[in-house]
Design an enzyme around this catalytic site. Structure first.
Site, PDB file in Angstrom:
ATOM      1  N   GLU A 142      36.978  92.690 -62.703  1.00  0.00           N
ATOM      2  CA  GLU A 142      36.671  93.839 -61.849  1.00  0.00           C
ATOM      3  C   GLU A 142      36.187  93.418 -60.463  1.00  0.00           C
ATOM      4  O   GLU A 142      35.522  94.176 -59.774  1.00  0.00           O
ATOM      5  CB  GLU A 142      35.627  94.717 -62.539  1.00  0.00           C
TER       6      GLU A 142
ATOM      7  N   SER B 216      35.741  99.582 -66.879  1.00  0.00           N
ATOM      8  CA  SER B 216      36.865 100.023 -66.054  1.00  0.00           C
ATOM      9  C   SER B 216      38.112 100.354 -66.869  1.00  0.00           C
ATOM     10  O   SER B 216      39.212 100.416 -66.327  1.00  0.00           O
ATOM     11  CB  SER B 216      37.213  98.978 -64.974  1.00  0.00           C
TER      12      SER B 216
ATOM     13  N   TYR C  52      41.254 104.019 -60.470  1.00  0.00           N
ATOM     14  CA  TYR C  52      41.224 103.450 -59.129  1.00  0.00           C
ATOM     15  C   TYR C  52      42.494 103.675 -58.314  1.00  0.00           C
ATOM     16  O   TYR C  52      42.623 103.107 -57.233  1.00  0.00           O
ATOM     17  CB  TYR C  52      40.924 101.941 -59.230  1.00  0.00           C
TER      18      TYR C  52
ATOM     19  N   ARG D 116      25.021 105.377 -65.738  1.00  0.00           N
ATOM     20  CA  ARG D 116      26.061 106.407 -65.891  1.00  0.00           C
ATOM     21  C   ARG D 116      26.429 106.484 -67.367  1.00  0.00           C
ATOM     22  O   ARG D 116      26.767 105.466 -67.975  1.00  0.00           O
ATOM     23  CB  ARG D 116      27.301 106.080 -65.060  1.00  0.00           C
TER      24      ARG D 116
ATOM     25  N   ASP E 256      28.884 107.998 -70.178  1.00  0.00           N
ATOM     26  CA  ASP E 256      30.214 108.569 -70.386  1.00  0.00           C
ATOM     27  C   ASP E 256      30.240 109.301 -71.726  1.00  0.00           C
ATOM     28  O   ASP E 256      29.837 108.737 -72.755  1.00  0.00           O
ATOM     29  CB  ASP E 256      31.279 107.471 -70.367  1.00  0.00           C
TER      30      ASP E 256
ATOM     31  N   GLU F  72      29.793 105.472 -74.039  1.00  0.00           N
ATOM     32  CA  GLU F  72      29.184 104.221 -73.585  1.00  0.00           C
ATOM     33  C   GLU F  72      28.278 104.522 -72.400  1.00  0.00           C
ATOM     34  O   GLU F  72      28.314 105.619 -71.823  1.00  0.00           O
ATOM     35  CB  GLU F  72      30.241 103.192 -73.198  1.00  0.00           C
TER      36      GLU F  72
ATOM     37  N   ASN G  89      26.824 102.770 -68.713  1.00  0.00           N
ATOM     38  CA  ASN G  89      27.069 101.745 -67.705  1.00  0.00           C
ATOM     39  C   ASN G  89      25.809 101.546 -66.871  1.00  0.00           C
ATOM     40  O   ASN G  89      25.284 102.516 -66.313  1.00  0.00           O
ATOM     41  CB  ASN G  89      28.242 102.173 -66.814  1.00  0.00           C
TER      42      ASN G  89
ATOM     43  N   GLY H  48      30.055 102.293 -60.744  1.00  0.00           N
ATOM     44  CA  GLY H  48      30.899 102.065 -59.580  1.00  0.00           C
ATOM     45  C   GLY H  48      30.487 102.919 -58.398  1.00  0.00           C
ATOM     46  O   GLY H  48      29.921 104.006 -58.551  1.00  0.00           O
TER      47      GLY H  48
END
Length: 325
Positions: free
Chosen positions: A26, A162, A232, A271, A273, A286, A288, A292
């Site tokens: 990443e 990602s 992305y 963050r 999810d 999950e 993070n 990002g």
């Protein structure tokens, strides 16, 4: 709730190092995040510098330590706790959770076990190292997984982000190829029951009064799977911030995200999810610890939806980090 109109005087007097890049899959995404963080901090009047996490980092920290670090590294370097441990050794404060909590969140099976123990819904799963997969016989193991968890399934690396190496399996015949693709990115595969529903991300921040959730961001990938390309590549995903949830479900989602943040011992920012099923029940997928910050990333969308300024928010987090013993 802490005021967010201006960064504190202390933050304006700090010298901040933004770490980005690294050597993970990443790297490119991390560099984009780092530049976004750098620009945001400077817009808030904070002196900031961007640096790669390479062999020049430790000598630079020793020669001229910054007042605080913002970790914009994704993948193992930024999220598995190792860099945070090094920063601790150097006595350099940083935004985000400590090394122990990062290690826990980075390993999805371990994190899911903690969430489950805390009573936080997360899809049923099995973690399978590549060696055991081969030793026990691939066909027999795959058959048992399907029998136990049913279809469809989500296969993804136990450690990673990602969407790299992740795949949705709708037919039993697809599972073997999904496992092979997953093992290309990690030695352990996490196979979990696929939950149908709305894909949302909730950013959790602590501006001084405890962790609070920002508005949930709804994720609608064109091909139905939020993989690396969908994350992305412009035009492959539509986002709704705030998510199109009724108030009661939105409150439930927010409370679940904050509960996950607390259960894993996180701080400053994360963050979470989740999938919201048709009955309005959120399921944590999950968490993070280094979200990002690119133009298609979810935390900046949530910050905007909350009516906050990204630079001022980051300045507040930097100020809190620098003030820690």
């Amino acid at each position: 709730m802490s005021p967010q109109s201006e960064p504190t005087t202390a933050a304006r007097d700090l010298r901040v190092l933004v770490l980005a890049g690294g050597l993970s899959y990443e790297r490119d995404v991390s560099l984009k995040s780092g530049r976004r963080v750098l620009d945001a901090l400077r817009s808030a009047g904070v002196e900031a510098e961007l640096r790669d996490a390479d062999i020049t980092l430790l000598p630079a920290l020793r020669a001229d330590p910054p007042d605080a670090v913002v970790i914009a590294l994704h993948g193992a370097t930024g999220e598995d706790g190792s860099l945070r441990g090094v920063l601790d050794l150097c006595g350099v404060p940083y935004v985000g959770c400590d090394a122990r909590a990062a290690r826990l969140a980075w390993d999805k099976p371990s994190a899911k076990a903690v969430l489950q123990e805390a009573g936080i819904p997360t899809p049923d799963w099995v973690a399978l190292p590549h060696d055991r997969f081969s030793e026990l016989g691939a066909v027999a193991v795959l058959d048992r997984i399907v029998e136990r968890l049913g279809l469809p399934l989500m296969v993804k690396p136990a450690q990673g982000g990602s969407g790299l190496g992740a795949a949705v399996v709708r037919e039993a015949a697809e599972l073997s190829a999904a496992m092979v693709g997953c093992f290309a990115y990690d030695s352990t595969a996490l196979v979990e029951r696929y939950v149908t529903g709305m894909d949302v991300a909730v950013s959790v921040v602590d501006r001084g009064d405890g962790p609070e959730s920002l508005p949930a961001v709804e994720i609608v990938p064109r091909n139905g799977v939020y993989d690396y390309a969908a994350r992305y590549t412009a035009g492959l995903t539509t986002w709704h911030a705030p998510a199109r949830l009724d108030d009661e479900v939105a409150d439930r989602v927010a409370a679940t995200a904050v509960a996950a943040h607390r259960a894993l011992g996180l701080r400053d920012v994360s963050r979470v999810d989740l999938i919201v099923d048709p009955q309005g029940q959120p399921h944590v997928l999950e968490v993070n610890v280094s979200p990002g910050m690119t133009e298609t990333s979810l935390l900046p969308l949530a910050v905007e939806a909350a009516g906050l300024d990204l630079g001022r928010l980051l300045a507040t987090l930097v100020d809190r980090a620098a003030a820690r013993p």
